[in-house]
Design an enzyme around this catalytic site. Structure first.
Site, PDB file in Angstrom:
ATOM      1  N   ASN A 127      -3.526  -2.756  12.435  1.00 21.63           N
ATOM      2  CA  ASN A 127      -4.951  -2.589  12.123  1.00 21.63           C
ATOM      3  C   ASN A 127      -5.552  -1.348  12.799  1.00 21.63           C
ATOM      4  O   ASN A 127      -6.275  -0.570  12.165  1.00 21.63           O
ATOM      5  CB  ASN A 127      -5.738  -3.844  12.522  1.00 21.63           C
ATOM      6  CG  ASN A 127      -5.286  -5.069  11.748  1.00 21.63           C
ATOM      7  OD1 ASN A 127      -4.511  -4.943  10.794  1.00 21.63           O
ATOM      8  ND2 ASN A 127      -5.748  -6.236  12.141  1.00 21.63           N
TER       9      ASN A 127
ATOM     10  N   SER B  25       0.837  -1.211   0.000  1.00 20.96           N
ATOM     11  CA  SER B  25       0.000   0.000   0.000  1.00 20.96           C
ATOM     12  C   SER B  25       0.867   1.254   0.000  1.00 20.96           C
ATOM     13  O   SER B  25       0.380   2.362   0.237  1.00 20.96           O
ATOM     14  CB  SER B  25      -0.912   0.005   1.230  1.00 20.96           C
ATOM     15  OG  SER B  25      -0.154  -0.078   2.415  1.00 20.96           O
TER      16      SER B  25
ATOM     17  N   THR C   3     -38.674  25.679 -15.460  1.00 19.74           N
ATOM     18  CA  THR C   3     -38.966  24.309 -15.065  1.00 19.74           C
ATOM     19  C   THR C   3     -38.968  23.523 -16.372  1.00 19.74           C
ATOM     20  O   THR C   3     -39.328  24.069 -17.428  1.00 19.74           O
ATOM     21  CB  THR C   3     -40.336  24.160 -14.370  1.00 19.74           C
ATOM     22  OG1 THR C   3     -41.348  24.560 -15.276  1.00 19.74           O
ATOM     23  CG2 THR C   3     -40.422  25.012 -13.099  1.00 19.74           C
ATOM     24  N   HIS C   4     -38.542  22.302 -16.314  1.00 23.77           N
ATOM     25  CA  HIS C   4     -38.419  21.471 -17.534  1.00 23.77           C
ATOM     26  C   HIS C   4     -37.569  22.166 -18.591  1.00 23.77           C
ATOM     27  O   HIS C   4     -37.749  21.955 -19.786  1.00 23.77           O
ATOM     28  CB  HIS C   4     -39.796  21.132 -18.134  1.00 23.77           C
ATOM     29  CG  HIS C   4     -40.760  20.621 -17.128  1.00 23.77           C
ATOM     30  ND1 HIS C   4     -40.901  19.283 -16.826  1.00 23.77           N
ATOM     31  CD2 HIS C   4     -41.623  21.280 -16.310  1.00 23.77           C
ATOM     32  CE1 HIS C   4     -41.825  19.140 -15.882  1.00 23.77           C
ATOM     33  NE2 HIS C   4     -42.273  20.329 -15.550  1.00 23.77           N
TER      34      HIS C   4
ATOM     35  N   ASN D 175     -14.055  27.781 -25.034  1.00 22.12           N
ATOM     36  CA  ASN D 175     -14.816  26.678 -24.441  1.00 22.12           C
ATOM     37  C   ASN D 175     -14.763  26.709 -22.913  1.00 22.12           C
ATOM     38  O   ASN D 175     -13.708  26.993 -22.348  1.00 22.12           O
ATOM     39  CB  ASN D 175     -14.251  25.336 -24.926  1.00 22.12           C
ATOM     40  CG  ASN D 175     -14.300  25.222 -26.442  1.00 22.12           C
ATOM     41  OD1 ASN D 175     -15.251  25.688 -27.069  1.00 22.12           O
ATOM     42  ND2 ASN D 175     -13.263  24.645 -27.023  1.00 22.12           N
TER      43      ASN D 175
ATOM     44  N   LYS E 216     -12.927  29.808 -31.159  1.00 24.63           N
ATOM     45  CA  LYS E 216     -13.583  29.118 -30.045  1.00 24.63           C
ATOM     46  C   LYS E 216     -13.120  29.570 -28.661  1.00 24.63           C
ATOM     47  O   LYS E 216     -11.959  29.858 -28.451  1.00 24.63           O
ATOM     48  CB  LYS E 216     -13.347  27.599 -30.146  1.00 24.63           C
ATOM     49  CG  LYS E 216     -14.133  26.897 -31.219  1.00 24.63           C
ATOM     50  CD  LYS E 216     -15.646  26.987 -31.042  1.00 24.63           C
ATOM     51  CE  LYS E 216     -16.184  26.279 -29.817  1.00 24.63           C
ATOM     52  NZ  LYS E 216     -16.391  24.862 -29.996  1.00 24.63           N
TER      53      LYS E 216
HETATM   54  N1  ARG Z   1      -1.505  -1.514   5.083  1.00 26.35           N
HETATM   55  C1  ARG Z   1      -2.676  -2.026   5.707  1.00 26.35           C
HETATM   56  C2  ARG Z   1      -3.881  -1.148   5.364  1.00 26.35           C
HETATM   57  O1  ARG Z   1      -3.713  -0.142   4.755  1.00 26.35           O
HETATM   58  C3  ARG Z   1      -2.548  -2.077   7.192  1.00 26.35           C
HETATM   59  C4  ARG Z   1      -1.772  -3.240   7.664  1.00 26.35           C
HETATM   60  C5  ARG Z   1      -2.556  -4.349   8.100  1.00 26.35           C
HETATM   61  N2  ARG Z   1      -1.973  -5.475   7.531  1.00 26.35           N
HETATM   62  C6  ARG Z   1      -2.193  -6.722   7.935  1.00 26.35           C
HETATM   63  N3  ARG Z   1      -1.573  -7.650   7.306  1.00 26.35           N
HETATM   64  N4  ARG Z   1      -2.986  -6.972   8.917  1.00 26.35           N
HETATM   65  O2  ARG Z   1      -4.985  -1.474   5.686  1.00 26.35           O
END
Ligand code: ARG
Length: 475
Positions: A94, A7, A139-140, A269, A267
């Protein structure tokens, strides 16, 4: 596989927040005597260095699953395994990631609220200039009844004001701390969740630890609110586009917001308005994507949630960019009030007033009056002679002339400004009503500004206090 799972790219949005969350967590571990002072000092000084100097690029290396792992690894590298390895007790990524998202989102939300207020301010100022500027109301998409430009602009102001209220109420649910929920079952360490919450400027806890890591409803409602806001933006843009056509010519957008054609030299735009209209689709896409990601997820944390997060930033980015430009586009637009006035009376737009006059001054039932005027419109004229003929068709014994209707009276009630001035009920287009509405809008805008400034100050203050506290500890 690592790239697929990573991520990192999206984590750039929350990396700064992660350092703050780490600092708060480490201060809490010390206060609760889970870590000793020496360990606390060493971890904090490494974290403060990242805070002051910026997070080293290495933390974003894709050999780490995410930035949380990256930062922790660098910390272990710099402070040593015996020290750096003592940061992640009593929490999990988490709850960590959920906390980071909420911190970044509340910041972004306030910027969005500021952008919305700016648009409202411009709309109110324009309305103030145009309480007497008659224009056709539709309207419309057909000429319906005359109104004023102020009335039309204030309609949008009201919509944006509700958008503000929605975001403002979302803010209260975003600004709660999930930290301490750990993986989902909280932790056996004697942590103090309220302490970290207050260090990070949260107004309270997402109490249930399973809910705390599993929910993204706060993101969904933000994206839903932004989507609604973008429908309003898109409608306004659509009108500006129509109004700037050579058929309508009610408005000229400033050159800065337009572009030209590569082949047609004449033009001009309205591209900015078009892009904003399309950005609304992008925000709805972000919302839909987030919504669908959530719907099949069992409790509690599932990695799918990682895929949801970039939608928050994308939706927020497109919405904010549009709103910031919209205020300047509106402020620099030139409205052709003469052209609007010319159109205001077209299409028998004051026929309603004539029917109402037949009711009010000549005692006809409304349905009969509506019938007579409708027939006269079909015959193509609202002259006394045609109205009289129409009246005879509706009821052989009805004579408007005998009731005292004159051509002079007809001309008077068909006048655009006469019709507007009569509509002075609260919220109507009469200048007296729009002037009152402008006062009310300004008042609400003032209240909303106070709320926003308070929240901005609270965010800034809590951030500052957190860092001072960490420095004090290190010193
Ligand atoms: N990068 C993860 C997210 O954006 C958070 C990590 C949780 N990863 C895990 N393997 N439990 O949600």
């Amino acid at each position: 596989m690592m790239h697929f799972l990573s991520s990192m790219e999206a984590d750039r949005h929350i990396a700064d927040a992660d350092v703050l969350v780490d600092i708060a967590h480490v201060l809490m571990l010390n206060k609760q005597k889970i870590n000793d002072r020496k360990v606390t000092r060493d971890i904090l000084s490494a974290l403060l260095e990242m805070h002051d100097e910026g997070i080293p690029e290495e933390a974003f290396d894709e050999r780490f699953e995410d930035v949380h792992a990256g930062i922790e690894s660098l910390l272990i590298e710099s402070a040593g395994a015996d020290t750096g390895g003592r940061m992640h007790m009593g929490r999990s990524r988490n709850d960590e990631v959920a906390t980071c998202i909420r911190i970044k989102l509340r910041e972004e939300l306030l910027k969005q609220m500021v952008a919305l207020m700016k648009v409202r301010e411009v709309l109110i100022a324009l309305a103030g200039k145009h309480t007497e500027s008659a224009m056709p109301g539709f309207t419309h998409m057909q000429h319906a009844q005359p109104t004023t430009l102020a009335h039309h602009l204030l309609a949008y102001e009201q919509a944006f004001s509700r958008d503000f209220d929605r975001l403002n109420s979302a803010y209260a649910r975003i600004n709660l701390s999930p930290l301490g929920a750990a993986a989902f079952a909280s932790t056996g360490y004697p942590i103090d969740r309220d302490y970290t919450a207050s260090l990070l400027g949260f107004d309270g806890l997402v109490t249930n630890s399973m809910d705390a890591v599993a929910t993204r409803d706060f993101a969904l409602e933000t994206l839903a609110d932004l989507s609604i806001m973008m429908t309003n933006t898109s409608r306004l843009c659509e009108e500006l586009i129509i109004w700037s056509t050579s058929f309508v010519k009610f408005v000229t957008l400033d050159d800065a917001f337009c572009s030209t054609s590569s082949i047609m030299p004449q033009k001009k735009n309205p591209d900015s308005a078009e892009i904003m209209r399309a950005k609304s689709a992008s925000v709805f896409g972000a919302f839909t994507s987030a919504l669908v990601t959530i719907k099949g997820l069992p409790m509690s944390y599932n990695r799918d949630l990682q895929e949801l997060t970039p939608n928050i930033w994308r939706g927020m980015h497109d919405a904010k960019a549009s709103l910031f430009l919209l205020s300047d586009m509106l402020a620099s637009a030139e409205f052709d009030t003469k052209r609007m006035m010319d159109e205001a009376g077209k299409g028998f737009s004051t026929a309603t007033e004539l029917a109402d006059t037949l009711v009010r001054s000549f005692g006809l039932p409304f349905r009969t009056a509506h019938n007579i005027v409708g027939r006269a419109v079909q015959k193509g004229s609202l002259s006394l002679a045609i109205l009289e003929a129409a009246a005879h068709e509706v009821g052989p014994d009805i004579s408007l002339k005998k009731k005292g209707l004159t051509q002079k009276k007809i001309n008077e009630v068909l006048d655009v400004n006469y019709s507007i001035a009569l509509r002075k009920a609260p919220g109507g287009p009469a200048p007296s009503a729009t002037k009152q509405a402008i006062k009310d809008c300004k008042k609400k805008l003032g209240v909303d500004a106070t709320i926003t400034v308070k929240r901005l100050a609270h965010q800034a203050r809590s951030r500052e206090t957190l860092i001072i506290e960490a420095r004090r500890m290190v010193a």
